[in-house]
Motif scaffolding. Structure first.
Motif, PDB file in Angstrom:
ATOM      1  N   ASN A 798       0.815  -1.218   0.000  1.00 37.86           N
ATOM      2  CA  ASN A 798       0.000   0.000   0.000  1.00 37.86           C
ATOM      3  C   ASN A 798       0.850   1.270   0.000  1.00 37.86           C
ATOM      4  OD1 ASN A 798       0.918  -0.484   2.563  1.00 37.86           O
ATOM      5  ND2 ASN A 798      -0.860   0.416   3.571  1.00 37.86           N
ATOM      6  N   GLU A 799       2.112   1.126  -0.386  1.00 39.15           N
ATOM      7  CA  GLU A 799       3.017   2.257  -0.586  1.00 39.15           C
ATOM      8  C   GLU A 799       3.173   3.113   0.656  1.00 39.15           C
ATOM      9  OE1 GLU A 799       1.520   4.206  -4.011  1.00 39.15           O
ATOM     10  OE2 GLU A 799       1.823   2.476  -5.309  1.00 39.15           O
ATOM     11  N   CYS A 800       3.065   2.472   1.781  1.00 42.41           N
ATOM     12  CA  CYS A 800       3.159   3.210   3.024  1.00 42.41           C
ATOM     13  C   CYS A 800       4.585   3.669   3.297  1.00 42.41           C
ATOM     14  CB  CYS A 800       2.614   2.318   4.128  1.00 42.41           C
ATOM     15  SG  CYS A 800       3.350   2.484   5.703  1.00 42.41           S
ATOM     16  N   TYR A 801       5.551   2.783   2.996  1.00 38.69           N
ATOM     17  CA  TYR A 801       6.951   3.163   3.211  1.00 38.69           C
ATOM     18  C   TYR A 801       7.397   4.151   2.152  1.00 38.69           C
ATOM     19  CZ  TYR A 801       7.183  -0.635   6.567  1.00 38.69           C
ATOM     20  OH  TYR A 801       6.964  -1.427   7.635  1.00 38.69           O
ATOM     21  N   GLN A 802       6.861   3.974   0.976  1.00 38.15           N
ATOM     22  CA  GLN A 802       7.251   4.847  -0.118  1.00 38.15           C
ATOM     23  C   GLN A 802       6.880   6.293   0.194  1.00 38.15           C
ATOM     24  OE1 GLN A 802       5.974   3.205  -3.918  1.00 38.15           O
ATOM     25  NE2 GLN A 802       6.113   5.255  -4.745  1.00 38.15           N
ATOM     26  N   ARG A 803       5.745   6.462   0.831  1.00 35.99           N
ATOM     27  CA  ARG A 803       5.323   7.807   1.194  1.00 35.99           C
ATOM     28  C   ARG A 803       6.267   8.416   2.216  1.00 35.99           C
ATOM     29  NH1 ARG A 803       0.048   5.823   0.448  1.00 35.99           N
ATOM     30  NH2 ARG A 803      -0.041   5.004   2.563  1.00 35.99           N
ATOM     31  N   LYS A 804       6.818   7.553   3.070  1.00 35.41           N
ATOM     32  CA  LYS A 804       7.678   8.062   4.138  1.00 35.41           C
ATOM     33  C   LYS A 804       9.096   8.331   3.648  1.00 35.41           C
ATOM     34  CE  LYS A 804       5.442   5.529   7.872  1.00 35.41           C
ATOM     35  NZ  LYS A 804       5.656   4.365   8.730  1.00 35.41           N
ATOM     36  N   ASP A 805       9.496   7.616   2.626  1.00 36.85           N
ATOM     37  CA  ASP A 805      10.903   7.673   2.238  1.00 36.85           C
ATOM     38  C   ASP A 805      11.019   8.040   0.765  1.00 36.85           C
ATOM     39  OD1 ASP A 805      13.536   7.297   1.666  1.00 36.85           O
ATOM     40  OD2 ASP A 805      13.711   5.406   2.765  1.00 36.85           O
ATOM     41  N   SER A 806      11.578   9.194   0.526  1.00 36.20           N
ATOM     42  CA  SER A 806      11.647   9.665  -0.859  1.00 36.20           C
ATOM     43  C   SER A 806      12.566   8.787  -1.702  1.00 36.20           C
ATOM     44  CB  SER A 806      12.145  11.102  -0.876  1.00 36.20           C
ATOM     45  OG  SER A 806      13.405  11.167  -0.238  1.00 36.20           O
TER      46      SER A 806
ATOM     47  N   PRO B 350      -3.664   4.248   5.617  1.00 35.37           N
ATOM     48  CA  PRO B 350      -2.532   5.108   5.280  1.00 35.37           C
ATOM     49  C   PRO B 350      -1.394   5.074   6.306  1.00 35.37           C
ATOM     50  CG  PRO B 350      -4.307   6.428   6.194  1.00 35.37           C
ATOM     51  CD  PRO B 350      -4.771   5.003   6.227  1.00 35.37           C
ATOM     52  N   TRP B 351      -1.633   4.466   7.468  1.00 33.58           N
ATOM     53  CA  TRP B 351      -0.661   4.626   8.556  1.00 33.58           C
ATOM     54  C   TRP B 351       0.286   3.455   8.738  1.00 33.58           C
ATOM     55  CZ3 TRP B 351      -1.971   0.583  11.635  1.00 33.58           C
ATOM     56  CH2 TRP B 351      -3.295   0.156  11.601  1.00 33.58           C
TER      57      TRP B 351
END
Lengths: 829, 462
Positions: A798-806, B350-351
């Motif tokens: 769900n691209e959760c890490y991707q959102r956190k890490d550029s 999202p979390w």
């Protein structure tokens, strides 16, 4: 000279023919001998008159009849009948005759027609008729074809019908006196001497004119001998033949022990020897020409209509020299070569334009290959390696233990594979014999392989030598033997069952068993490692088998299943040394070699570790669910609990995805391929290749290969973080439950003393865990294996890490991936 | 040593769906209606001992306890061919036989009175298992026995067996049609509180959705209980498939539940199933791929829960587990997941990390179906809270009017005050809040901002 060589025999024949008054004898003998030689060297003795042996026999009888020698005619009939009969019981003669005689006899028998013809003409032509039609060809030199023992081909070959010089014209007016002035100018040595010296030189013998130069292994003109330049050149050119001869002869005579040279080299020497004896025959002819000449000049007739001259010599030795050159080249190239390599070298001479020379090479090659052919047949059809001198292209390593027969015992000596075999063919031969050996030695199956004997008979019928090997039969033998072996392995040794067992146990396919084992061994493996654990663990294993579905497994499989405790090092826990083991022996041990088992063990460690993480995570969740109920009243811990719950969720997600990846994407998918390959396997090699491919795929996808070392370290970091989290949660729960009990008992609260430190630790471990995961994902995203990229996608579905890490979102762009495929940027922690 | 599961069937509904469940399990494991192993059932790839125990070599008995306060359904079972399947000692029928009268309070107080007798049975059953992992409760939340007695049982079990998991299959009432049970909202809410606090995992079986599926998808005009229950039993058997047919993963209940539940409260699971067929209908001829199955599982019409349409589009999946049974090529799974991801067919939280887990499981070799592949989805989706919100609304409507409370006031719990009702309301409201919070990216700090909101409310009854 040997009594049994052709010239000697012819001489003997002529002498016996011309027995009579002593004065006439020598003359008659001389004429007859000359005639015989002429006849022998003549090319188409009979092409006009006698087509068949029968017609010659008829002519002889007629001749005897005209001379009213009926008695003799009858005797001839009788003798002839015996001669023809003797061909059929030729074999018996072998016992009575020595090798040379046998050889001669065979050539006589084979060339019966020619011999009879010779007899006929000797009888027909009166001594004075030497210059009659037959003599027209008198100086025709033994052609290349006549080098072969088969004189019938000589008769048929139309080759030397054209004579470059007419003997009647050539040098007819030259007069001789010593010291002579010849065409070439002034010479110290008489032509006769020179010619004789040259003939000696042809045999590598030094004399008055030529001197042996030991350093260059060559004959030189003695410095004292002065020859005109043109003559000298010619002479030297002639003498080259002697040098070539020397080289060949040296090879033949060089001391040969079989252990150094082997059978092929000896066969080569023998073949060369045969060629050389033909050469000797040529020399004899030349010698006789010389003698004729000397006789004439002795009579000082002065006209050289016959005999030897430089030019004749040059012409006559032209083709023999080409042959000798070829032989010398062969000798040169084959120096130090043996066995299959020797055959390869000789074979490389086959590809040449000169058809005659090609036949020579082929003839030699066939002889050289004979021992190799025997070896090949024995190996292919009986799996027996009879190669005392290591000439065959299959070698045996006797030091290897029987367990690794298939992989290590027999090896292919690539250098010994004849270059007229393809690699595939060589491999097929190797595998066929190996399959038979495997059946005999490992499967202890001595029964004949169905159909193989029939194939052998066909192969032997169709192939004459190694060169004309019937590959169709060999291929059939290959597939028959390998298929039979495979069938034995499948039916009698249940290979598939055991591979399946490896997957079920060592690769953790049997879920309920693995779960249960994990539960039972956990308390033991948490302790520091020691080798004494193994007995206890073995009993746990037994228990585990009994109460899971493994109890229904094949008894043979369960018997082989065991635990293994590797040598512990300082500070190891039981987890570091424990693995499952699958005992193999006999044919199984050959497929599952110690090396293969080590790889399975490595896989086990990785899968087991992943499973253990999953297990620990589940336990922690269980604790949160069940013990968590007791903590509901403890408001102060709710925040930190919530954090722990969500961090655990993240870890569970990782552990589950990782386990899922390992068991489905890695093991199950590779297994699917293996199953298909097993179904389609026709040979043992295919089976082994499929299994090897399976292991390789699983190993690389499980991050266990060299390329993934860095990623593996990160995975370890993630696992460490999980274990640390497990300790923190344990502490949190035990402290919190203690607090609940205290409050119930109205004791003094201690919550403030532990909560801050746990909170801080939780934050720290959460941060370090996240960091590890993100770097791990980043490394996966730039991995060269698409399956591992796929794992990265799954872990961040769900691209959760991707959102956190550029870094991650960038790494997913194509251009970035292209940039980093081959080099990882250095990782920061 | 299997991880055994004891099934408790409570009330009419619970016993009915339980009955169908055991029928199904027997068929799948090759066990006759009398508990005898069929001659053909020799494969040995299944684990019968999770749900059954062996009386002797051939004879299998369900680890089931049947409880009811009125005899009708249990009598039906005892007159069916499956009468001899159960251990007769495990069947408990209240001697009064009066039932709970669709009153939660009545059911609950029955529980208090019958505690000793009931727990004699349960304790014996628990002692009979080597490694008991969980209790599974089958009941409806709207009636009297399943909800009231069920609530009582949930509280007692979590006290008495604090280390065991408690899973429920809870049937939610059909809100599409008016119910003859007017106190349904009270019953539901009071039960929901126990499901929130005393259960670890609740599989929500929504009658509204089940009826909709029966009429829309299976084209049954007025679906009977049996038809609906057959749907339920399909779901129950599929959701236990990985426990009964062990393969690589999810071979015990905690392994199944742990990835699905992010925090102990958010444990209400939705289910979806494909293909949905009845006996008269043939499935489409087209070959079913893994992707087809997974895609269909994500379609709302296959979901067994009727959630209110999401206006903001903020609701999302916390986790998904697809249990796929039948002939599946494992190499297809990854591809299918990628397609689903690319097309964004599922929206996730999202979390934190979330994904679709796939468990491949065997299909029973003894049951023939017209389809090669079937799939069950167990999903944790925040929109389940709309179901609770609806219950709250209905509750509020009645509670405001103080309607139908007389029956409750007769029971001990409500004699003094109706605090229990309001407390239950707080618990459910806070549950709805937490589900809503879980749709936002700051859910991680949610616990910090509202320290122990949930805990505070639960303390009164704990």
């Amino acid at each position: 000279m040997d009594e049994n060589t052709i010239p000697a025999l012819v001489e003997k024949l002529c002498r016996s023919l011309s027995s009579g008054k002593s004065s006439e004898t020598s003359k008659e003998y001389e004429t007859k001998y000359k005639l015989a030689l002429q006849l022998l060297s003549s090319q188409h003795l009979s092409s006009q008159t006698h087509e068949t042996e029968f017609s010659i026999v008829q002519s002889i009888k007629k001749l005897l009849g005209t001379k009213e020698r009926y008695q003799d005619a009858r005797k001839f009939d009788e003798l002839y009948a015996r001669l023809t009969a003797s061909v059929s019981d030729n074999h018996q003669h072998k016992f009575y005759l020595n090798i040379n005689c046998l050889h001669l006899l065979q050539s006589i028998l084979k060339n019966r027609k020619a011999v009879l013809e010779l007899m006929y003409y000797l009888a027909l032509n009166p001594p004075s008729a030497a210059n009659e039609p037959v003599v027209r060809h008198s100086f025709t030199l033994p052609s290349l074809a006549s080098f072969t023992t088969d004189t019938t081909t000589m008769v048929k070959t139309p080759k030397n019908t054209e004579i470059p010089y007419s003997p009647l014209i050539s040098l007819s007016s030259s007069k001789k006196s010593a010291p002579q002035t010849t065409l070439y100018g002034h010479s110290d040595v008489s032509n006769q001497v020179l010619l004789r010296e040259i003939l000696y030189a042809f045999q590598g013998i030094q004399g008055q004119v030529f001197q042996w130069d030991a350093t260059h292994e060559n004959l030189h003109l003695k410095s004292t001998v002065k020859l005109p330049k043109a003559l000298k050149q010619m002479v030297l050119s002639l003498v080259e033949l002697g040098w070539l001869f020397y080289k060949v002869q040296k090879y033949c005579e060089s001391p040969k022990t079989e252990s150094t040279c082997g059978l092929a080299a000896r066969a080569f020497a023998a073949a060369l020897q045969e060629e050389l004896s033909e050469y000797y025959r040529l020399l004899a002819v030349l010698q006789s020409q010389m003698e004729v000449h000397t006789a004439r000049t002795g009579d000082s007739v002065g006209v050289e209509t016959q005999g030897l001259t430089f030019q004749r010599l040059l012409v006559w030795t032209k083709e023999p020299k080409a042959r000798m050159k070829l032989l010398a080249a062969l000798v040169e190239a084959c120096h130090g070569q043996r066995g299959g390599a020797l055959a390869s070298v000789i074979h490389s001479f086959v590809l040449q334009g000169n058809a005659t020379l090609k036949t020579v090479v082929l003839k030699i090659l066939v002889q050289v290959c004979r021992p190799l052919y025997e070896m090949l047949m024995l190996w292919t059809f009986e799996g027996e390696l009879r190669d005392p001198y290591g000439e065959f292209f299959i070698g045996v390593n006797l030091a290897v233990d029987p367990g690794s027969l298939w992989n290590d015992k027999y090896y292919e000596r690539s250098i010994m594979v004849p270059n007229f075999f393809t690699q595939e063919q060589g491999h097929q031969v190797a595998t066929t014999g190996k399959s038979i050996c495997f059946l005999r030695e490992i499967c202890l199956d001595k029964s004949p392989i169905p159909g193989l004997n029939q194939i052998r008979r066909t192969a032997e019928e169709r192939s004459e030598s190694l060169l004309s090997l019937d590959w169709e039969s060999i291929e059939e033998a290959y597939s028959t033997a390998s298929q039979y072996l495979l069938q034995v392995l499948l039916d009698r040794y249940h290979i598939k069952l055991h591979l399946c067992a490896l997957r079920q146990y060592l690769l953790l396919g049997q879920g309920d068993f693995v779960n249960h084992l994990m539960k039972l061994v956990e308390p033991e493996l948490d302790k520091p490692a020691n080798t004494r654990m193994s007995r206890l663990l073995a009993s746990i294993l037994d228990k585990c088998i009994r109460c899971t579905n493994s109890q229904y497994d094949d008894a043979d499989v369960l018997k082989r299943l065991d635990v293994r405790i590797s040598e512990p090092s300082q500070g190891d826990s039981g987890w570091d040394v424990f693995s499952l083991d699958y005992k193999v022996d006999g044919p199984l041990g050959t497929i599952l070699t110690p090396e293969v088992k080590t790889r399975y063990e490595t896989l086990f460690y990785a899968l087991w570790r992943s499973k253990r993480m999953e297990w620990i995570m589940s336990k922690l969740r269980h604790q949160q669910l069940t013990e968590g109920r007791q903590l509901r009243g403890l408001l102060e811990v709710q925040g930190v609990l919530h954090q722990a719950q969500l961090l655990l969720s993240e870890m569970i997600h990782f552990a589950q995805e990782m386990s899922h990846y390992l068991s489905f994407e890695v093991v199950a998918c590779a297994w699917e391929q293996l199953s298909v390959a097993l179904r389609n396997s026709k040979t043992m090699d295919q089976l082994l290749t499929a299994h090897e491919h399976f292991l390789q795929t699983v190993t690389s996808r499980a991050l266990l290969d060299e390329e993934s070392k860095d990623i593996r370290d990160h995975l370890r970091g993630i696992h460490e973080a999980m274990l640390q989290f497990s300790q923190i949660q344990e502490r949190l729960f035990s402290a919190a439950i203690l607090e609940v009990e205290k409050r119930q008992g109205k004791s003094k609260s201690t919550i403030e003393s532990f909560l801050p430190s746990i909170k801080a630790k939780l934050c720290a471990i959460s941060a370090s865990y996240q960091n590890f995961v993100q770097t791990f994902l980043f490394m996966l995203s730039s991995h060269s294996d698409p399956n591992l990229q796929g794992l990265g996608v799954r872990l961040d579905f769900n691209e959760c890490y991707q959102r956190k890490d550029s870094r991650l979102s960038m790494s997913l762009t194509f251009s970035y991936r292209r940039m980093t495929t081959w080099s990882f940027p250095s990782q920061q922690h | 040593m299997p991880s055994e599961v004891i099934t408790l069937q409570l009330g009419q509904c619970g016993n009915q769906i339980g009955f169908e469940f055991w029928k199904k399990l027997c068929a799948e494991h090759g066990i006759s209606s009398e508990g005898v192993l069929e001659d053909f059932a020799t494969e040995g790839v299944d684990r019968k001992d999770v749900f059954f125990y062996q009386a002797d070599d051939e004879h299998y008995i369900p680890r089931a306890v049947l409880l009811d306060l009125e005899p009708r359904v249990i009598n039906t079972i005892m007159n069916s061919p499956y009468a001899k399947l159960y251990n007769p000692e495990n069947i408990y029928l209240s001697k009064h036989g009066g039932g709970a009268g669709n009153n939660w309070g009545s059911g609950y107080s029955h529980g208090e009175r019958l505690f000793d007798e009931i727990f004699d049975i349960i304790d014996r059953e628990a002692e009979g298992s080597e490694n008991l992992e969980a209790f599974t409760l089958c009941h409806s939340i709207a009636g009297g026995t399943g909800s009231g007695l069920g609530s009582y049982m949930l509280e007692r079990i979590s006290e008495r067996y604090p280390k065991k998991l408690v899973q429920t299959y809870s049937v939610f009432p059909n809100l599409a049609e008016s119910s003859d049970v007017v106190v349904q909202p009270y019953n539901s809410l009071l039960t929901l509180k126990r499901l929130t606090l005393n259960a670890d995992c609740v599989v929500v079986l929504d009658n509204t959705a089940l009826n909709r599926i029966a009429t829309d998808r299976l084209h049954i005009e007025t679906p009977s209980f049996t038809q609906i229950n057959s749907l339920v039993s399909t779901i129950m058997s599929a959701s236990t498939a990985t426990l009964r047919y062990p393969s690589y993963m999810n071979n015990d209940l905690i392994g199944l539940v742990a990835p699905l539940i992010p925090t102990p409260r958010l444990h209400f699971l939705m289910t979806g199933y494909t293909p949905l067929t009845n006996d008269h209908e043939e499935t489409s001829v087209r070959k079913t791929t893994v992707l087809d199955v997974m895609r269909r599982l994500l379609q709302p019409q296959n979901m067994m829960v009727s959630t209110t349409p999401d206006r903001n589009g903020s609701h999302c999946y916390t986790s998904i587990l697809n249990i796929i049974q039948g002939e599946v090529d494992p190499t297809q799974i990854h591809k299918s997941l990628q397609r689903i991801r690319e097309r964004k067919l599922a929206q996730f939280i999202p979390w934190g990390p979330a994904s679709i887990q796939v468990a491949l499981s065997r299909k029973s070799p003894y049951v023939t179906t017209s389809h090669r592949v079937s799939g069950l989805m167990l999903a944790n989706h925040t929109s389940i809270s709309t179901l609770f919100a609806r219950t709250l609304q209905q509750f509020d409507k009645l509670r405001k009017r103080e309607a139908f409370l007389d029956q409750f006031r007769k029971e001990a719990m409500f004699q003094d005050s109706l605090d229990e009702m309001d407390d239950s309301r707080d618990v459910i409201q806070s549950l709805v809040d937490e589900y809503t919070a879980a749709t936002k990216s700051d859910y991680l700090s949610w616990g910090m901002n509202r320290p122990g909101a949930l805990a505070a409310s639960s303390q009164t009854t704990a």
